[in-house]
Motif scaffolding. Structure first.
Motif, short mmCIF file in Angstrom:
data_model
loop_
_atom_site.label_atom_id
_atom_site.label_comp_id
_atom_site.label_asym_id
_atom_site.label_seq_id
_atom_site.Cartn_x
_atom_site.Cartn_y
_atom_site.Cartn_z
N MET A 89 57.64 32.97 47.65
CA MET A 89 56.74 34.11 47.92
C MET A 89 57.34 35.40 47.38
N LEU A 90 58.64 35.58 47.55
CA LEU A 90 59.29 36.81 47.09
C LEU A 90 59.29 36.92 45.57
N TYR A 91 59.71 35.87 44.87
CA TYR A 91 59.80 36.02 43.41
C TYR A 91 58.42 36.00 42.77
N LYS A 92 57.46 35.32 43.36
CA LYS A 92 56.10 35.35 42.81
C LYS A 92 55.46 36.73 43.04
N THR A 93 55.76 37.36 44.15
CA THR A 93 55.25 38.71 44.41
C THR A 93 55.85 39.69 43.41
N MET A 94 57.15 39.58 43.15
CA MET A 94 57.78 40.46 42.15
C MET A 94 57.21 40.21 40.76
N THR A 95 56.98 38.94 40.44
CA THR A 95 56.39 38.60 39.14
C THR A 95 54.99 39.19 39.02
N CYS A 96 54.21 39.12 40.09
CA CYS A 96 52.86 39.71 40.08
C CYS A 96 52.92 41.21 39.83
N ALA A 97 53.88 41.89 40.44
CA ALA A 97 54.02 43.33 40.22
C ALA A 97 54.35 43.62 38.76
N LEU A 99 53.68 41.65 36.15
CA LEU A 99 52.51 41.31 35.33
C LEU A 99 51.45 42.40 35.41
N ALA A 100 51.22 42.91 36.61
CA ALA A 100 50.24 43.99 36.76
C ALA A 100 50.65 45.22 35.96
N LYS A 101 51.94 45.52 35.97
CA LYS A 101 52.46 46.64 35.17
C LYS A 101 52.18 46.42 33.68
N GLU A 102 52.44 45.22 33.20
CA GLU A 102 52.20 44.90 31.78
C GLU A 102 50.71 44.96 31.44
N LEU A 103 49.87 44.50 32.34
CA LEU A 103 48.43 44.52 32.08
C LEU A 103 47.90 45.95 32.00
N ARG A 104 48.50 46.86 32.76
CA ARG A 104 48.06 48.26 32.71
C ARG A 104 48.40 48.93 31.38
N LYS A 105 49.42 48.43 30.70
CA LYS A 105 49.82 49.01 29.41
C LYS A 105 48.78 48.73 28.33
N LYS A 106 48.04 47.64 28.47
CA LYS A 106 47.00 47.23 27.52
C LYS A 106 47.55 47.02 26.11
N GLU A 107 48.83 46.64 26.01
CA GLU A 107 49.44 46.35 24.72
C GLU A 107 49.39 44.87 24.38
N VAL A 108 49.05 44.06 25.36
CA VAL A 108 49.08 42.61 25.17
C VAL A 108 47.69 42.03 25.38
N GLU A 109 47.49 40.83 24.83
CA GLU A 109 46.23 40.13 25.08
C GLU A 109 46.25 39.67 26.54
N LEU A 113 48.14 36.53 30.76
CA LEU A 113 48.82 37.23 31.86
C LEU A 113 47.94 37.28 33.10
N ARG A 114 46.64 37.50 32.91
CA ARG A 114 45.72 37.51 34.07
C ARG A 114 45.66 36.15 34.74
N LEU A 115 45.64 35.10 33.94
CA LEU A 115 45.61 33.75 34.49
C LEU A 115 46.84 33.51 35.37
N ILE A 116 48.00 33.87 34.85
CA ILE A 116 49.24 33.68 35.63
C ILE A 116 49.21 34.57 36.87
N LEU A 117 48.78 35.81 36.72
CA LEU A 117 48.72 36.73 37.86
C LEU A 117 47.87 36.16 38.98
N TRP A 118 46.66 35.73 38.70
CA TRP A 118 45.76 35.22 39.74
C TRP A 118 46.21 33.87 40.27
N PHE A 119 46.82 33.06 39.41
CA PHE A 119 47.39 31.80 39.88
C PHE A 119 48.49 32.08 40.90
N PHE A 120 49.34 33.05 40.60
CA PHE A 120 50.42 33.40 41.53
C PHE A 120 49.88 34.00 42.82
N VAL A 121 48.85 34.82 42.73
CA VAL A 121 48.26 35.39 43.95
C VAL A 121 47.74 34.27 44.85
N ALA A 122 47.05 33.30 44.26
CA ALA A 122 46.55 32.16 45.04
C ALA A 122 47.71 31.34 45.60
#
Length: 137
Positions: A89-97, A99-109, A113-122
């Motif tokens: 739970m701890l490392y997946k929460t940190m990973t989500c944070a 990933l969210a930071k990277e998604l806000r940059k809008k530099e990547v497809e 990243l969204r798939l991994i983010l929502w998979f980790f949230v679930a």
């Protein structure tokens, strides 16, 4: 009383399911992350070319799978491996944070990243159901 016993049995079944789920998911994803690093990056359009980090993360995922498999031996063993769920739970929460930071940059497809983010949230939500939130008597 029977409600408490029923809830305790339900929790044990959920934990057993999560150990089995961890075993299946982690042992099917971890080794390819270590051995075939270009494959996950190609499938998910992962923008980063860092084989060391992919290897470290693949090793962590594989280790979680191996520990989850070991936990399935008995109910007593399952109790001893409960910290594994907390660590996840701890490392997946940190990973989500991150990933969210990277998604806000809008530099990547974003789709991989969204798939991994929502998979980790679930996954975090599922892991939260394994925690002994109330003290056992």
């Amino acid at each position: 009383m029977s409600g408490e016993t029923g809830a305790g049995e339900k929790l044990k079944r959920w934990r057993r399911f999560m150990y089995a789920y961890n075993t299946a998911m982690c042992l099917s994803l971890g080794p390819p992350m270590i051995l075939f690093q270009k494959l996950p990056r190609a499938i998910l359009k992962w923008p980063y070319e860092d084989p060391v980090m992919m290897g470290i993360y693949g090793t962590i995922v594989t280790s979680v799978g191996a520990c989850s498999a070991a936990a399935l031996r008995s109910e007593k063993t399952q109790e001893r491996f409960l910290p594994l769920f907390l660590v996840q739970m701890l490392y997946k929460t940190m990973t989500c944070a991150l990933l969210a930071k990277e998604l806000r940059k809008k530099e990547v497809e974003p789709w991989g990243l969204r798939l991994i983010l929502w998979f980790f949230v679930a996954y975090i939500a599922m892991l939260a159901g394994t925690a002994p939130w109330k003290a056992s008597k």
